[in-house]
Design an enzyme around this catalytic site. Sequence first.
Site, short mmCIF file in Angstrom:
data_model
loop_
_atom_site.label_atom_id
_atom_site.label_comp_id
_atom_site.label_asym_id
_atom_site.label_seq_id
_atom_site.Cartn_x
_atom_site.Cartn_y
_atom_site.Cartn_z
N GLY A 3 0.83 -1.20 0.00
CA GLY A 3 0.00 0.00 0.00
C GLY A 3 0.86 1.25 0.00
CB THR A 4 0.38 4.54 1.69
OG1 THR A 4 -0.96 4.70 1.24
CG2 THR A 4 1.07 5.90 1.69
CE LYS A 47 -0.84 3.76 14.89
NZ LYS A 47 -0.83 3.29 13.50
CB VAL A 78 6.88 5.69 17.60
CG1 VAL A 78 6.67 7.00 18.34
CG2 VAL A 78 6.38 4.52 18.43
CE LYS A 131 1.51 6.59 16.04
NZ LYS A 131 1.03 7.73 15.22
#
EC number: 1.1.1.3
Length: 428
Positions: free
Chosen positions: A13-14, A107, A134, A207
């Site tokens: 994906g991205t 995360k 993070v 996070k």
Amino acid sequence: MDKQLKIALLGLGTVGSGVPLILKEHKEKISQVTGMEILVEKALVRNKAAKAEIAKEYGIELVTDFKEILEDQDIQVVVELLGKIEPAKTYIVQALESGKHVVTANKDLLAQHGSELVAVARKNHCDLYYEASVAGGIPILRTIANSLAADNIHKVLGIVNGTTNYMLTKMVSEKLTYETALEQAQQLGFAESDPTNDVDGIDAAYKMVILTQFAFGMTLHLSDIETKGIRGLALEDIEMAHQLGYTIKLIGSSSMLEESVTAEVGPVLVPSNHPLASVQNEMNAVFVDSAGVGESMYYGAGAGAKPTATSVVSDLITTAKNLRLGISGHQFNSYKNETKIASDQEIISKYYFSIEVPDKVGQFLKLTQIVTNEGISFDQLIQQQSDGERARIVIITHKMTKAQMKQVKQAIGQIPEFELLANYKVLD
């Protein structure tokens, strides 16, 4: 080139598509630093046709069955970019147990099952790195683990969710309501159609679990972190904070108090001259207060293809170096302490209260008595204009314990005609 390091991506994906891009753009530098050529050999996808173009561009073989990656002896590193808990957890465990190193940006998984995954990695002498989990492109975990290893950290706090920071920026600069700011963030792709994890502070809390592990060596559960998001945050409170010299930000914080730790996520009034107050739009920043360095801040893009992929590739470079040196299997974070959580009596801060009261004689005095009965004094106290029936009183207290703050809230709640509109922490 002496050697090739073949890797597989889980997800294209991205961020997944950004990894081969970074490897290609910085190929020469990466080769010099690692002594290896890092190649994306395979990628696990749901739909091959949808990813055919990018696969062709970078020469990646697409697969829909994880076994094809697991059973490929040439693949030494698996990069997990699927997100969520399953099937990511199962794939990572299987990869580690088969002797493959793992890089992930997950995360949610690390905050909830990180200790288990670290144990599996250690047992199988494999690397497990997760810098991108993070603050996206900000190398904060490696900074804490390596650059600040000789320092004693007192506090780590920051803006670690770009969606909510974008929304708050627009609420301040353009006086947008929460609802309008959220709609705009969704239109721009900063917020999901279901924005719960972002606007309710859950993403930031995940996070802070990871940052607490690195800064203080303590493992927290999500339930250990008091979490409040920005859902329903009133524009009136943002404007009042501005008048008082503050900017409201969604802050994740973790602090060491003697031998115990406290961590929380929530809207915080940040003094306008504090570095975090100037962090705008979707940017992230992590502020560290330590004994040796003092105050330092790490600022950058918290999301996006290139920034996050850059952090992923930095983990791949570390893994490649470890392989060359024959030192694979060292923990990303080896700092460990017994987890002790601070009590409400140990946690001290200033607090902001916004209370609606009947607009009649004696209400201001009644509220003042409630606060002073708890042994608390005011730093600032303002009565806003009323509509003739109800008035709004805003208080910023001097420092008090979290236990006292809760007592004040309880006392206000016991008066039927009083309504507590907002209660936020104030950063010193």
